[in-house]
Design a protein around this motif. Structure first.
Motif, mmCIF file in Angstrom:
data_model
loop_
_atom_site.group_PDB
_atom_site.id
_atom_site.type_symbol
_atom_site.label_atom_id
_atom_site.label_comp_id
_atom_site.label_asym_id
_atom_site.label_seq_id
_atom_site.Cartn_x
_atom_site.Cartn_y
_atom_site.Cartn_z
ATOM 1 N N THR A 1 37.743 19.035 35.139
ATOM 2 C CA THR A 1 38.804 19.174 36.069
ATOM 3 C C THR A 1 38.502 19.845 37.293
ATOM 4 O OG1 THR A 1 40.440 19.365 34.055
ATOM 5 C CG2 THR A 1 41.100 20.208 36.137
ATOM 6 N N LEU A 2 37.554 20.797 37.286
ATOM 7 C CA LEU A 2 37.281 21.768 38.615
ATOM 8 C C LEU A 2 36.672 20.872 39.446
ATOM 9 C CD1 LEU A 2 36.677 25.133 36.973
ATOM 10 C CD2 LEU A 2 38.567 24.705 38.608
ATOM 11 N N ASP A 3 35.784 20.009 38.742
ATOM 12 C CA ASP A 3 34.711 19.208 39.483
ATOM 13 C C ASP A 3 35.620 18.254 40.295
ATOM 14 O OD1 ASP A 3 32.335 20.342 38.563
ATOM 15 O OD2 ASP A 3 31.956 18.636 36.965
ATOM 16 N N ARG A 4 36.498 17.472 39.484
ATOM 17 C CA ARG A 4 37.658 16.575 40.306
ATOM 18 C C ARG A 4 38.066 17.313 41.252
ATOM 19 N NH1 ARG A 4 38.472 15.091 34.929
ATOM 20 N NH2 ARG A 4 40.269 16.133 34.973
ATOM 21 N N ILE A 5 38.578 18.488 41.372
ATOM 22 C CA ILE A 5 39.349 19.358 42.332
ATOM 23 C C ILE A 5 38.645 19.388 43.410
ATOM 24 C CG2 ILE A 5 40.577 21.406 43.031
ATOM 25 C CD1 ILE A 5 41.643 21.329 40.058
ATOM 26 N N ARG A 6 37.279 19.827 43.287
ATOM 27 C CA ARG A 6 36.204 20.206 44.031
ATOM 28 C C ARG A 6 35.746 18.939 44.917
ATOM 29 N NH1 ARG A 6 33.601 23.953 39.810
ATOM 30 N NH2 ARG A 6 34.634 25.907 40.337
ATOM 31 N N SER A 7 35.902 17.766 44.379
ATOM 32 C CA SER A 7 35.379 16.597 44.938
ATOM 33 C C SER A 7 36.399 15.964 45.925
ATOM 34 C CB SER A 7 35.043 15.601 44.080
ATOM 35 O OG SER A 7 36.161 14.944 43.520
ATOM 36 N N ILE A 8 37.694 16.525 45.950
ATOM 37 C CA ILE A 8 38.569 16.173 46.832
ATOM 38 C C ILE A 8 38.266 16.391 48.453
ATOM 39 C CG2 ILE A 8 41.130 16.453 47.686
ATOM 40 C CD1 ILE A 8 41.645 17.422 44.831
ATOM 41 N N PRO A 9 37.944 15.425 49.161
ATOM 42 C CA PRO A 9 37.894 15.663 50.585
ATOM 43 C C PRO A 9 38.713 16.560 50.983
ATOM 44 C CG PRO A 9 38.155 13.193 50.239
ATOM 45 C CD PRO A 9 38.508 13.811 48.950
ATOM 46 N N SER A 10 37.991 17.469 52.078
ATOM 47 C CA SER A 10 38.836 18.457 52.672
ATOM 48 C C SER A 10 38.714 19.949 51.820
ATOM 49 C CB SER A 10 40.034 18.149 53.213
ATOM 50 O OG SER A 10 40.222 16.890 54.177
ATOM 51 N N VAL A 11 38.646 19.709 50.650
ATOM 52 C CA VAL A 11 38.434 21.091 50.008
ATOM 53 C C VAL A 11 37.064 21.785 50.365
ATOM 54 C CG1 VAL A 11 38.294 22.003 47.527
ATOM 55 C CG2 VAL A 11 39.936 20.349 48.090
ATOM 56 N N THR A 12 37.322 23.022 50.712
ATOM 57 C CA THR A 12 36.122 23.785 51.360
ATOM 58 C C THR A 12 36.024 24.966 50.355
ATOM 59 O OG1 THR A 12 37.822 25.370 52.625
ATOM 60 C CG2 THR A 12 36.986 23.504 53.768
ATOM 61 N N GLY A 13 36.658 25.169 49.329
ATOM 62 C CA GLY A 13 36.126 26.345 48.191
ATOM 63 C C GLY A 13 37.460 26.684 47.091
ATOM 64 N N THR A 14 36.925 26.940 46.015
ATOM 65 C CA THR A 14 37.789 27.298 45.107
ATOM 66 C C THR A 14 37.162 28.629 44.452
ATOM 67 O OG1 THR A 14 36.588 25.989 43.134
ATOM 68 C CG2 THR A 14 38.662 25.009 44.314
ATOM 69 N N LYS A 15 38.267 29.341 43.682
ATOM 70 C CA LYS A 15 37.879 30.638 42.882
ATOM 71 C C LYS A 15 38.809 30.356 41.868
ATOM 72 C CE LYS A 15 39.008 33.276 45.943
ATOM 73 N NZ LYS A 15 39.299 34.521 46.936
ATOM 74 N N THR A 16 37.958 30.475 40.361
ATOM 75 C CA THR A 16 38.599 30.294 39.280
ATOM 76 C C THR A 16 38.849 31.653 38.256
ATOM 77 O OG1 THR A 16 37.994 28.103 39.348
ATOM 78 C CG2 THR A 16 38.828 28.737 37.065
ATOM 79 N N THR A 17 39.997 31.681 37.843
ATOM 80 C CA THR A 17 40.043 32.812 36.825
ATOM 81 C C THR A 17 40.712 32.193 35.544
ATOM 82 O OG1 THR A 17 40.739 34.449 38.659
ATOM 83 C CG2 THR A 17 41.187 34.807 36.515
ATOM 84 N N ILE A 18 40.096 32.523 34.414
ATOM 85 C CA ILE A 18 40.383 32.028 33.193
ATOM 86 C C ILE A 18 41.270 33.017 32.462
ATOM 87 C CG2 ILE A 18 39.629 31.275 30.935
ATOM 88 C CD1 ILE A 18 37.081 30.186 32.359
ATOM 89 N N VAL A 19 42.470 32.367 31.980
ATOM 90 C CA VAL A 19 43.168 33.469 31.133
ATOM 91 C C VAL A 19 42.648 33.613 29.765
ATOM 92 C CG1 VAL A 19 45.473 33.354 30.022
ATOM 93 C CG2 VAL A 19 45.309 32.459 32.497
ATOM 94 N N LEU A 20 42.461 34.800 29.442
ATOM 95 C CA LEU A 20 42.144 35.140 27.973
ATOM 96 C C LEU A 20 43.100 35.056 26.829
ATOM 97 C CD1 LEU A 20 39.661 38.119 28.873
ATOM 98 C CD2 LEU A 20 39.188 35.846 28.515
#
Length: 159
Positions: free
Chosen positions: A122-141
């Motif tokens: 899912t993160l790979d698909r989101i990061r591949s969106i044109p114009s996305v310049t960065g992401t930071k992910t926090t996983i819920v425990l």
């Protein structure tokens, strides 16, 4: 256009939040109005966008969506970029919430997936969106609690 919600509407909404499957007859009896009056109020609340839908609350683990994460996302600032990113995120089934935020990030997303491998895809698909310049992910425990929006709004301090 959202209309003013009066005390009778709030009582109806409170009862609907408590038991959304009750009949109009039972709801009318509980709030002390006629069935036609309750039906008309419900239709008006729906039409005015106060009631936005009726949903079943699902246990995420039972539907293979037990991995939750929050993603802070940044994109190139232009109206075309914003539109493109928003459309792609809207089409991504794992994205449950999308919030435009002030500060360093542009959006915060809540996602749910079946596990960490699905989350990575899912993160790979989101990061591949044109114009996305960065992401930071926090996983819920662990989710300690979640609560739906209440008809009375958030509790006042000290209550």
């Amino acid at each position: 256009m959202t209309r003013h919600v009066d005390d009778v509407d709030r009582e109806i909404l409170r009862e609907m939040a408590r038991d959304g499957r009750q009949t109009v007859r039972a709801l009318a009896r509980t709030v002390g109005l006629s069935e036609p009056s309750v039906r008309e109020r419900l239709q008006r609340l729906e039409r005015d966008g106060v009631i936005t839908g009726y949903h079943a609350a699902l246990d995420p683990g039972s539907v293979e969506a037990d991995t939750a994460a929050y993603v802070a996302l940044r994109y190139e600032h232009s109206s075309e970029s914003k539109k493109r990113v928003t459309e792609r995120l809207r089409d991504e089934p794992a994205v449950l919430e999308l919030h435009e935020v002030a500060g360093e990030d542009c959006y915060w997303l809540k996602v749910r997936t079946s596990g960490t491998e699905d989350l990575a895809d899912t993160l790979d698909r989101i990061r591949s969106i044109p114009s996305v310049t960065g992401t930071k992910t926090t996983i819920v425990l662990r989710t300690v609690f979640e609560r739906p929006l209440r008809p009375d709004g958030p509790p006042a301090e000290g209550k």
